[in-house]
Design a protein around this motif. Structure first.
Motif, PDB file in Angstrom:
ATOM      1  N   PHE A  32       0.834  -1.207   0.000  1.00 13.02           N
ATOM      2  CA  PHE A  32       0.000   0.000   0.000  1.00 13.02           C
ATOM      3  C   PHE A  32       0.866   1.253   0.000  1.00 13.02           C
ATOM      4  CE2 PHE A  32      -2.652   3.318   1.657  1.00 13.02           C
ATOM      5  CZ  PHE A  32      -3.915   3.051   1.167  1.00 13.02           C
ATOM      6  N   ALA A  33       1.949   1.226   0.764  1.00 11.12           N
ATOM      7  CA  ALA A  33       2.796   2.409   0.893  1.00 11.12           C
ATOM      8  C   ALA A  33       3.602   2.682  -0.365  1.00 11.12           C
ATOM      9  CB  ALA A  33       3.737   2.233   2.087  1.00 11.12           C
ATOM     10  N   PHE A  34       3.988   1.623  -1.108  1.00  8.12           N
ATOM     11  CA  PHE A  34       4.930   1.805  -2.204  1.00  8.12           C
ATOM     12  C   PHE A  34       4.298   1.845  -3.585  1.00  8.12           C
ATOM     13  CE2 PHE A  34       8.036  -0.571   0.749  1.00  8.12           C
ATOM     14  CZ  PHE A  34       8.276   0.602   1.446  1.00  8.12           C
ATOM     15  N   THR A  35       3.349   0.960  -3.860  1.00  7.93           N
ATOM     16  CA  THR A  35       2.849   0.841  -5.233  1.00  7.93           C
ATOM     17  C   THR A  35       2.054   2.068  -5.668  1.00  7.93           C
ATOM     18  OG1 THR A  35       0.955  -0.425  -4.415  1.00  7.93           O
ATOM     19  CG2 THR A  35       2.828  -1.672  -5.248  1.00  7.93           C
ATOM     20  N   GLY A  36       1.361   2.697  -4.733  1.00  8.13           N
ATOM     21  CA  GLY A  36       0.634   3.916  -5.085  1.00  8.13           C
ATOM     22  C   GLY A  36       1.578   5.034  -5.485  1.00  8.13           C
ATOM     23  N   LEU A  37       2.689   5.155  -4.768  1.00 13.76           N
ATOM     24  CA  LEU A  37       3.683   6.178  -5.100  1.00 13.76           C
ATOM     25  C   LEU A  37       4.332   5.873  -6.448  1.00 13.76           C
ATOM     26  CD1 LEU A  37       5.481   6.793  -1.678  1.00 13.76           C
ATOM     27  CD2 LEU A  37       3.623   8.093  -2.728  1.00 13.76           C
ATOM     28  N   LEU A  38       4.548   4.599  -6.740  1.00 16.71           N
ATOM     29  CA  LEU A  38       5.125   4.225  -8.029  1.00 16.71           C
ATOM     30  C   LEU A  38       4.217   4.660  -9.171  1.00 16.71           C
ATOM     31  CD1 LEU A  38       7.244   2.633  -9.694  1.00 16.71           C
ATOM     32  CD2 LEU A  38       5.815   0.602  -9.344  1.00 16.71           C
ATOM     33  N   THR A  39       2.938   4.401  -9.042  1.00 17.70           N
ATOM     34  CA  THR A  39       1.975   4.761 -10.087  1.00 17.70           C
ATOM     35  C   THR A  39       1.904   6.264 -10.299  1.00 17.70           C
ATOM     36  OG1 THR A  39       0.661   2.802  -9.525  1.00 17.70           O
ATOM     37  CG2 THR A  39      -0.421   4.512 -10.830  1.00 17.70           C
ATOM     38  N   VAL A  89      15.261  -1.970   3.975  1.00 26.28           N
ATOM     39  CA  VAL A  89      14.676  -1.550   2.699  1.00 26.28           C
ATOM     40  C   VAL A  89      13.512  -0.599   2.940  1.00 26.28           C
ATOM     41  CG1 VAL A  89      13.375  -2.351   0.691  1.00 26.28           C
ATOM     42  CG2 VAL A  89      15.426  -3.577   1.419  1.00 26.28           C
ATOM     43  N   CYS A  90      12.647  -0.956   3.882  1.00 22.20           N
ATOM     44  CA  CYS A  90      11.495  -0.105   4.191  1.00 22.20           C
ATOM     45  C   CYS A  90      11.936   1.227   4.795  1.00 22.20           C
ATOM     46  CB  CYS A  90      10.552  -0.823   5.153  1.00 22.20           C
ATOM     47  SG  CYS A  90       9.712  -2.251   4.447  1.00 22.20           S
ATOM     48  N   ALA A  91      12.958   1.186   5.642  1.00 21.13           N
ATOM     49  CA  ALA A  91      13.451   2.418   6.261  1.00 21.13           C
ATOM     50  C   ALA A  91      14.033   3.359   5.215  1.00 21.13           C
ATOM     51  CB  ALA A  91      14.498   2.088   7.321  1.00 21.13           C
ATOM     52  N   LEU A  92      14.759   2.812   4.241  1.00 21.35           N
ATOM     53  CA  LEU A  92      15.306   3.641   3.170  1.00 21.35           C
ATOM     54  C   LEU A  92      14.200   4.300   2.361  1.00 21.35           C
ATOM     55  CD1 LEU A  92      18.251   1.460   1.780  1.00 21.35           C
ATOM     56  CD2 LEU A  92      18.423   3.667   2.943  1.00 21.35           C
ATOM     57  N   ALA A 118      12.611  -0.682  -2.804  1.00 18.12           N
ATOM     58  CA  ALA A 118      11.493  -1.332  -2.105  1.00 18.12           C
ATOM     59  C   ALA A 118      10.656  -2.177  -3.056  1.00 18.12           C
ATOM     60  CB  ALA A 118      10.628  -0.279  -1.426  1.00 18.12           C
ATOM     61  N   ILE A 119      10.331  -1.614  -4.220  1.00 23.23           N
ATOM     62  CA  ILE A 119       9.505  -2.341  -5.185  1.00 23.23           C
ATOM     63  C   ILE A 119      10.235  -3.578  -5.692  1.00 23.23           C
ATOM     64  CG2 ILE A 119       8.443  -2.202  -7.465  1.00 23.23           C
ATOM     65  CD1 ILE A 119       6.897  -0.676  -5.360  1.00 23.23           C
ATOM     66  N   GLY A 120      11.542  -3.441  -5.954  1.00 20.53           N
ATOM     67  CA  GLY A 120      12.303  -4.568  -6.476  1.00 20.53           C
ATOM     68  C   GLY A 120      12.439  -5.718  -5.502  1.00 20.53           C
ATOM     69  N   GLY A 121      12.500  -5.405  -4.217  1.00 28.30           N
ATOM     70  CA  GLY A 121      12.712  -6.449  -3.227  1.00 28.30           C
ATOM     71  C   GLY A 121      11.451  -7.060  -2.671  1.00 28.30           C
ATOM     72  N   GLU A 122      10.310  -6.387  -2.843  1.00 29.15           N
ATOM     73  CA  GLU A 122       9.108  -6.817  -2.130  1.00 29.15           C
ATOM     74  C   GLU A 122       8.627  -8.209  -2.545  1.00 29.15           C
ATOM     75  OE1 GLU A 122       4.928  -4.963  -0.576  1.00 29.15           O
ATOM     76  OE2 GLU A 122       5.715  -4.213  -2.456  1.00 29.15           O
TER      77      GLU A 122
END
Length: 213
Positions: A32-39, A89-92, A118-122
């Motif tokens: 939720f935290a990362f994919t929305g920002l990616l889009t 990864v999340c902290a970065l 973050a996206i690459g490692g999730e």
């Protein structure tokens, strides 16, 4: 006991494990935290008056970071305590988002790289943690639950961020909670217990709770 019956029995035990629900929720929140920002990354930069060509260049950094993350995170997971790797990864990513909030476009390259990591490692971390923390006989069902949570969050997050921007005219209202959620995921991962090493072939095949007579 037939393999399908053993798999169902093993997953029933996994589902009663608090660690299973903790990881499921953490991966949901992380997605939720990362994919929305990616889009919304390019529209976000455009809202900061970044030229389209520059926004595209900055967004390309995410792709390079995704590639590097798959190699780096995979290596670190094999050599360092997994919870600390995922937490780092999340902290970065949380730090990169905070820098973008405070410093604006000047910190966009850092934010792009942190988001790509973050996206690459999730996705890789979902498979790794599921295999390391739970019996392999129930792996397929356990992974499917984890991945389903990831996909649901990935579908909801861009929609909500877009709605917030339409209502308020700024992405700040989305960046702040996304940074906070990433920080929460960092804490959740970092405090996970160390998984039990699988040191023998017998440990790879959990014994069922019941046996055929």
């Amino acid at each position: 006991m037939p393999a399908p019956v053993r798999a169902r029995s093993t997953f029933a035990a996994i589902r009663r494990d608090r660690c299973f629900w903790r990881l499921l929720i953490t991966f949901f929140v992380m997605s939720f935290a990362f994919t929305g920002l990616l889009t919304h990354f390019v529209p976000m930069l455009r809202s900061m008056d970044v030229e389209p060509s520059q926004a595209a260049t900055l967004a390309s950094l995410i792709g390079f970071a995704v590639i590097g993350s798959r190699v780096m995170v995979g290596f670190l997971l094999d050599h360092v305590r997994p919870g600390l790797v995922a937490g780092g990864v999340c902290a970065l990513s949380a730090a990169g988002t905070c820098f973008l909030i405070v410093g604006g476009v000047a910190f966009a390259p850092l934010a792009a790289i942190a988001l790509g990591l973050a996206i690459g490692g999730e996705i890789d971390m979902i498979g790794f943690f599921t295999a390391r923390y739970f019996a392999l006989a129930g792996y397929a069902r356990a992974y499917s639950w984890m991945y389903t949570g990831f996909v649901i969050a990935a579908g909801i997050s861009p929609l909500l961020i877009g709605m917030l921007f339409d209502a308020l005219g700024t992405y700040s209202a989305a960046l702040i909670p996304c940074a906070a959620l990433a920080a929460m995921c960092a804490c959740a991962f970092a405090t996970l217990p160390t998984p039990t090493p699988r040191t023998s072939p017998a440990s790879l095949i959990p014994q069922p709770a019941e046996t055929e007579l």
